[in-house]
Design an enzyme around this catalytic site. Structure first.
Site, mmCIF file in Angstrom:
data_model
loop_
_atom_site.group_PDB
_atom_site.id
_atom_site.type_symbol
_atom_site.label_atom_id
_atom_site.label_comp_id
_atom_site.label_asym_id
_atom_site.label_seq_id
_atom_site.Cartn_x
_atom_site.Cartn_y
_atom_site.Cartn_z
ATOM 1 C CB CYS A 2 -3.791 -4.690 -13.750
ATOM 2 S SG CYS A 2 -3.742 -2.905 -13.755
ATOM 3 C CD GLU A 111 -10.285 -6.557 -12.875
ATOM 4 O OE1 GLU A 111 -10.776 -6.789 -14.036
ATOM 5 O OE2 GLU A 111 -8.961 -6.670 -12.734
#
Length: 249
Positions: A2, A111
């Site tokens: 992340c 992402e």
């Protein structure tokens, strides 16, 4: 992993989610990056007379954990994530996992999907129900040689679930509301007793939205970063790209 996330829900909604008695106002943030300040929630605070909420407090910390034993911060890598599989054993995280677990409120994260030599495709992963949630986090306070203190945090990650695996093999751990207190209670619950929390969210929790590569730049912070875009043609190739992360300082 992340490397970017968002927090756009109103403060009162975050306070309700995390059972906070109070939470200072904050603006919506659409592109939170490493080294930037982020809000976290910790437990184990002093009892408040007459309070009917858990003893929790919100803090502002730097995203990028610095273990207390680090001597030269400039030479130390930026620990924005901690792997769930090894977080209880790794020297950098072991103490925080035992004594300083926290929650990191969020409304989504970004992402990048890498397709060979083609340019990486950014996706915004948002909860299907549109509600804010909390990542599993760890906190550490670093004491500098000059006596200054820096509160820092990292986000725990795990293997991606089936719906996110085609984009990336890792995802941040989402702590369900029913587990908030158990995760935060470091006095009662050791790492082994909360290990079951460190799993991927169910396959339907997040929905992926292909977004513009404007999110690659930290300077871009508007809501348009979350607007859907059409995937680029397969023949459109170039140098691999990904999130442009700031330096340690």
């Amino acid at each position: 992993m992340c490397g970017r996330f968002t927090l756009t829900a109103p403060p009162d909604e975050i306070a309700a989610l995390l059972a906070l008695a109070e939470l200072d106002p904050f603006p919506p943030r659409y592109n939170i990056a490493p080294t930037q300040p982020i809000p976290i929630v910790i437990g184990g605070q002093p009892e408040r007379p007459g309070a009917n909420l858990p003893n929790r407090a919100a803090l502002i910390v730097r995203w990028g954990l610095i273990p207390s034993w680090v001597k030269d911060v400039k030479r130390f890598p930026l620990l924005i994530n901690a792997r769930a599989e090894t977080v209880a054993e790794k020297n950098a995280f072991r103490g925080a996992m035992r004594y300083r677990r926290c929650l990191v409120p969020a409304t989504g994260f970004y992402e990048w999907r890498r397709l060979g030599k083609a340019k990486s495709e950014p996706y915004f992963l948002r909860p299907a129900d549109g509600r804010p949630f909390a990542f599993a986090g760890l906190m550490e306070t670093y004491l500098g040689p000059d006596g200054s203190e820096i509160d820092t945090a990292t986000i725990v990650t795990t293997a991606a679930n089936r719906s996110l695996a085609p984009i990336h093999d890792r995802m941040p751990v989402v702590v369900a509301p029913r587990d908030h207190e158990r995760w935060l209670d470091c006095r009662t619950n050791d790492p082994a007793s909360v290990a079951d929390i460190l799993t991927g969210a169910n396959d339907n929790f997040f929905e992926p939205v292909r977004v513009s590569d404007k999110v690659n730049k930290v300077a871009n912070t508007g809501p348009d970063l979350q607007f859907p875009v059409e995937p680029e043609p397969a023949e459109d190739a170039g140098d691999p790209a990904g999130p442009v992360q700031p330096s340690l300082f």
